[in-house]
Design a protein around this motif. Structure first.
Motif, mmCIF file in Angstrom:
data_model
loop_
_atom_site.group_PDB
_atom_site.id
_atom_site.type_symbol
_atom_site.label_atom_id
_atom_site.label_comp_id
_atom_site.label_asym_id
_atom_site.label_seq_id
_atom_site.Cartn_x
_atom_site.Cartn_y
_atom_site.Cartn_z
ATOM 1 N N MET A 89 57.788 -6.736 -109.115
ATOM 2 C CA MET A 89 58.553 -7.911 -108.690
ATOM 3 C C MET A 89 59.093 -8.644 -109.908
ATOM 4 O O MET A 89 58.324 -9.028 -110.795
ATOM 5 C CB MET A 89 57.649 -8.858 -107.895
ATOM 6 C CG MET A 89 58.408 -9.902 -107.129
ATOM 7 S SD MET A 89 57.322 -10.868 -106.032
ATOM 8 C CE MET A 89 56.395 -11.852 -107.221
ATOM 9 N N LEU A 90 60.388 -8.833 -109.949
ATOM 10 C CA LEU A 90 61.000 -9.614 -111.024
ATOM 11 C C LEU A 90 60.586 -11.075 -110.830
ATOM 12 O O LEU A 90 60.583 -11.578 -109.712
ATOM 13 C CB LEU A 90 62.522 -9.480 -110.904
ATOM 14 C CG LEU A 90 63.366 -9.981 -112.069
ATOM 15 C CD1 LEU A 90 63.206 -9.080 -113.284
ATOM 16 C CD2 LEU A 90 64.830 -10.022 -111.657
ATOM 17 N N GLN A 91 60.220 -11.740 -111.906
ATOM 18 C CA GLN A 91 59.880 -13.154 -111.796
ATOM 19 C C GLN A 91 61.145 -13.999 -111.663
ATOM 20 O O GLN A 91 62.176 -13.685 -112.247
ATOM 21 C CB GLN A 91 59.065 -13.588 -113.012
ATOM 22 C CG GLN A 91 57.702 -12.907 -113.083
ATOM 23 C CD GLN A 91 56.855 -13.167 -111.851
ATOM 24 O OE1 GLN A 91 56.671 -14.298 -111.443
ATOM 25 N NE2 GLN A 91 56.349 -12.096 -111.226
ATOM 26 N N ARG A 92 61.044 -15.077 -110.917
ATOM 27 C CA ARG A 92 62.200 -15.971 -110.738
ATOM 28 C C ARG A 92 62.625 -16.556 -112.085
ATOM 29 O O ARG A 92 61.790 -16.772 -112.963
ATOM 30 C CB ARG A 92 61.874 -17.097 -109.758
ATOM 31 C CG ARG A 92 60.694 -17.967 -110.157
ATOM 32 C CD ARG A 92 60.752 -19.352 -109.515
ATOM 33 N NE ARG A 92 60.643 -19.376 -108.074
ATOM 34 C CZ ARG A 92 59.506 -19.275 -107.390
ATOM 35 N NH1 ARG A 92 58.358 -19.076 -108.023
ATOM 36 N NH2 ARG A 92 59.499 -19.369 -106.073
ATOM 37 N N ARG A 135 57.207 -9.729 -122.707
ATOM 38 C CA ARG A 135 56.398 -10.340 -121.660
ATOM 39 C C ARG A 135 57.252 -11.035 -120.595
ATOM 40 O O ARG A 135 56.734 -11.429 -119.563
ATOM 41 C CB ARG A 135 55.445 -11.401 -122.259
ATOM 42 C CG ARG A 135 54.423 -10.875 -123.226
ATOM 43 C CD ARG A 135 53.340 -10.103 -122.527
ATOM 44 N NE ARG A 135 52.862 -10.848 -121.379
ATOM 45 C CZ ARG A 135 52.473 -10.295 -120.244
ATOM 46 N NH1 ARG A 135 52.497 -9.000 -120.087
ATOM 47 N NH2 ARG A 135 52.049 -11.037 -119.249
ATOM 48 N N TYR A 136 58.540 -11.250 -120.885
ATOM 49 C CA TYR A 136 59.357 -12.136 -120.037
ATOM 50 C C TYR A 136 60.477 -11.364 -119.343
ATOM 51 O O TYR A 136 60.951 -10.354 -119.854
ATOM 52 C CB TYR A 136 59.962 -13.261 -120.899
ATOM 53 C CG TYR A 136 58.913 -14.226 -121.388
ATOM 54 C CD1 TYR A 136 58.629 -15.381 -120.687
ATOM 55 C CD2 TYR A 136 58.162 -13.940 -122.533
ATOM 56 C CE1 TYR A 136 57.638 -16.249 -121.113
ATOM 57 C CE2 TYR A 136 57.160 -14.804 -122.968
ATOM 58 C CZ TYR A 136 56.912 -15.961 -122.253
ATOM 59 O OH TYR A 136 55.920 -16.807 -122.674
ATOM 60 N N ASP A 137 60.918 -11.892 -118.198
ATOM 61 C CA ASP A 137 62.033 -11.283 -117.476
ATOM 62 C C ASP A 137 63.373 -11.929 -117.819
ATOM 63 O O ASP A 137 64.414 -11.362 -117.483
ATOM 64 C CB ASP A 137 61.780 -11.404 -115.962
ATOM 65 C CG ASP A 137 60.639 -10.501 -115.518
ATOM 66 O OD1 ASP A 137 60.736 -9.277 -115.740
ATOM 67 O OD2 ASP A 137 59.640 -11.008 -114.985
ATOM 68 N N ALA A 182 66.433 -6.654 -119.530
ATOM 69 C CA ALA A 182 66.517 -5.466 -118.675
ATOM 70 C C ALA A 182 65.476 -4.408 -119.038
ATOM 71 O O ALA A 182 65.022 -3.672 -118.171
ATOM 72 C CB ALA A 182 67.922 -4.874 -118.749
ATOM 73 N N ARG A 216 62.478 -5.011 -120.281
ATOM 74 C CA ARG A 216 61.126 -5.564 -120.264
ATOM 75 C C ARG A 216 60.180 -4.521 -119.643
ATOM 76 O O ARG A 216 60.463 -3.992 -118.570
ATOM 77 C CB ARG A 216 61.137 -6.852 -119.435
ATOM 78 C CG ARG A 216 59.893 -7.696 -119.490
ATOM 79 C CD ARG A 216 58.727 -7.258 -118.632
ATOM 80 N NE ARG A 216 59.079 -6.786 -117.314
ATOM 81 C CZ ARG A 216 58.335 -5.904 -116.615
ATOM 82 N NH1 ARG A 216 57.224 -5.417 -117.102
ATOM 83 N NH2 ARG A 216 58.740 -5.501 -115.423
ATOM 84 N N GLY A 217 59.111 -4.225 -120.352
ATOM 85 C CA GLY A 217 58.140 -3.279 -119.806
ATOM 86 C C GLY A 217 58.590 -1.828 -119.811
ATOM 87 O O GLY A 217 57.913 -0.977 -119.236
#
Lengths: 368, 368
Positions: free
Chosen positions: B1-4, B343-345, B362, B364-365
């Motif tokens: 899930m992408l964070q808001r 760590r951030y979206d 894009a 991230r992770g």
């Protein structure tokens, strides 16, 4: 962007793409059962900590075995759990942002939700949020039982804050949050026992003083994987907040001669370079295996030591035993399960050498 | 899930939800311009490292200022860049998984793509992937110029591997990857200069020996933010692979009396507990601010020190100056920009105290 799953059900483990977060399902289920077994005779309930697992799927399995609910540290974690069907959530942490409090208030229409406070101004902010949402919110008082982080002092300070909560028209006093975080990682069992004995005594006295003022504690919560047997046997605590027990990691395992839980969590990594006989490089550095609690440990590969991490590379010293060859995949036990899980989008559930399931880590990166 | 997203364009910075990754756009653009200015007189080109920024948006801004392309460490990073419009990508790392090589081969139809090898078996795997995809792939030889991680030895070993690549029907020999990673973080300028002088000399000799065998190096790449001026001035290297320069972090800043780049990257965090006069707790622990290269530093808040991190809490010692109050938001300079960004979206781009833009991170992770 969500990352693609590193596996499909039915694959052999050695076909899983790397780095991947492997959940050994037999060990994981044994750990859930073991905790339920430890707590049953004490009458203390489990409210497992989702800061570790970040997944409503894991939460629901814990609750099927008797956990009364879940703890989280962040509002975004509470959202991920509530949206995934978890019906009883405690934010075991302070929330002081009005926007976050509005989100949490909205969530209380979907799930039972409580949060903590350690400050009179914070209680006023929560009261405003609850009033604006037209509902009542449950607030626990966090007391500092030795960790020296958040929390008011046990005793009169805690009583005054509880009275403030109980006297707020849109708030319900929900009990005490009494977690001794730093005690979890004291290296000796005797050291942990001593720290928790003091935490228990301070909590007991505060509960008694609250009772004298007519304030009952529905929840008296705390404890982690390192100390839960003390809190569970205390007769004071009624909820245990352990999280790591479901997975274990190298740091917790180092604290016990015979750890009561099995290693269920691994990072599968691949040997991507083999420049010297005594040295191999893995495709998992500290972005894949955070090092805040020390390096990962190769699993059932004697003679291999993980001796250094850069962003994307893990350095393996080959001391003896069977040397890894280029392309080999091996399991590593993370140094610290919580930040490791939070790096991945998917649990790859494995049983008997085959991938059985993929579980999205819905609260991955849920920091707000 | 992408964070808001933690913000919307037009907001004041103090309205941004925490923790958030703040990009100071003036400082960021000044850093991109400064690097372009440093390299212009040398004739050396920038191939900026996307392992740091994880974003095709950042990549395209670097390329608009003259960067010839991007480096990545992971195939999934290459995908995120190519899908975001980046047309020239070097995987500055080894790839030995057949599935990953198939993905990379597929990507060469969308973007110019090259990768590295340090092993004859790995070259055979790349040849198979290229043949299966019906195309030719470009492979650089990585040489170990002092970091002691991946890479063959400079000289005859490197020449033999380059010949193997050049003799493979579906491969093109693309040059040398000669990055001295550990030199970037040597604390003294003299120490870094000495390490890189040795790297340059080893690279020069290898290039010469390759030339004697009729093998030209289209790319001779390496260098990072800590040493790039040496490689750029060497007359040997033709591509510089710096990444952190765009953002800076506390670790790199500690190595220079007058760092040539400005701090452009911050984590905005909020004071969520204020238990004692000399102590405050932030809502950003090591999940928000990885500690592999040391703790974050509060920005322009003299008298505050970040002295400890747990998973979700950052401990601030209040030494003197203006003490923070509950709910205060402050900027912190991350200890290490690469794992922090990962760590951030979202990047929250700020100029003049207002949110100007939101950029998704894009890759991230993207660890696979």
């Amino acid at each position: 962007m969500l990352q693609r799953p590193p596996a499909e059900p039915g694959m052999r483990e050695d076909e899983v793409d790397t780095p991947a977060l492997i959940l050994d399902l037999d060990a994981f289920e044994a750990n859930l059962d073991a905790m339920a077994g430890f707590l049953a005779p004490t009458g203390t309930k489990l409210r497992a900590h989702a800061k570790t697992h970040k997944s409503p799927i894991v939460a629901l399995q814990q609750m099927r075995r008797g956990a009364v609910g879940q703890c989280v540290q962040k509002v975004a974690e509470a959202e991920a759990l509530a949206w995934g069907g978890v019906t009883d959530i405690l934010v075991s942490n302070e929330v002081v942002s009005p926007k976050k409090l509005a989100r949490l208030a909205a969530l209380t229409r979907l799930s039972k939700v409580a949060l903590c406070a350690d400050n009179h101004d914070a209680v006023a902010l929560i009261e405003q949020a609850a009033e604006a949402a037209g509902l009542r919110m449950t607030v626990l008082v966090e007391i500092d039982v030795g960790a020296g982080r958040c929390g008011v002092q046990p005793g009169p300070e805690a009583v005054a804050l509880a009275q403030r909560i109980a006297g707020s028209p849109h708030l319900i006093f929900g009990g005490l949050q009494a977690y001794h975080g730093s005690a979890q990682h004291i290296r000796t069992p005797a050291g942990r026992a001593e720290a928790i004995a003091s935490a228990i005594e301070q909590t007991r006295r505060t509960v008694e003083q609250l009772r004298q003022q007519g304030l009952d504690c529905a929840i008296i919560g705390g404890a982690g994987t390192g100390t839960f047997r003390h809190e569970a046997a205390s007769g004071v605590y009624n909820e245990i907040q352990a999280g790591s027990y479901a997975f274990m990691d190298a740091d917790y395992a180092a604290n016990e001669e015979a750890p009561p839980f099995r290693h269920a969590l691994f990072v599968l990594a691949q040997v991507m370079s083999r420049p010297r006989a005594d040295f191999a490089v893995l495709d998992a550095g500290h972005k894949a295996l955070p090092t805040d609690s020390g390096f990962a440990k190769p699993w059932q590969r004697p003679g291999l030591r993980y001796v250094g991490a850069s962003d994307e590379h893990g350095n393996l010293r080959v001391e003896d035993g069977v040397a890894p060859v280029l392309g080999d995949k091996l399991r590593l036990v993370p140094g610290h399960c919580d930040p490791t899980i939070d790096r991945y989008d998917w649990f790859v559930g494995v049983r008997g050498g085959r991938v059985e399931c993929l579980w999205p880590i819905a609260a991955r990166g849920a920091m707000s």
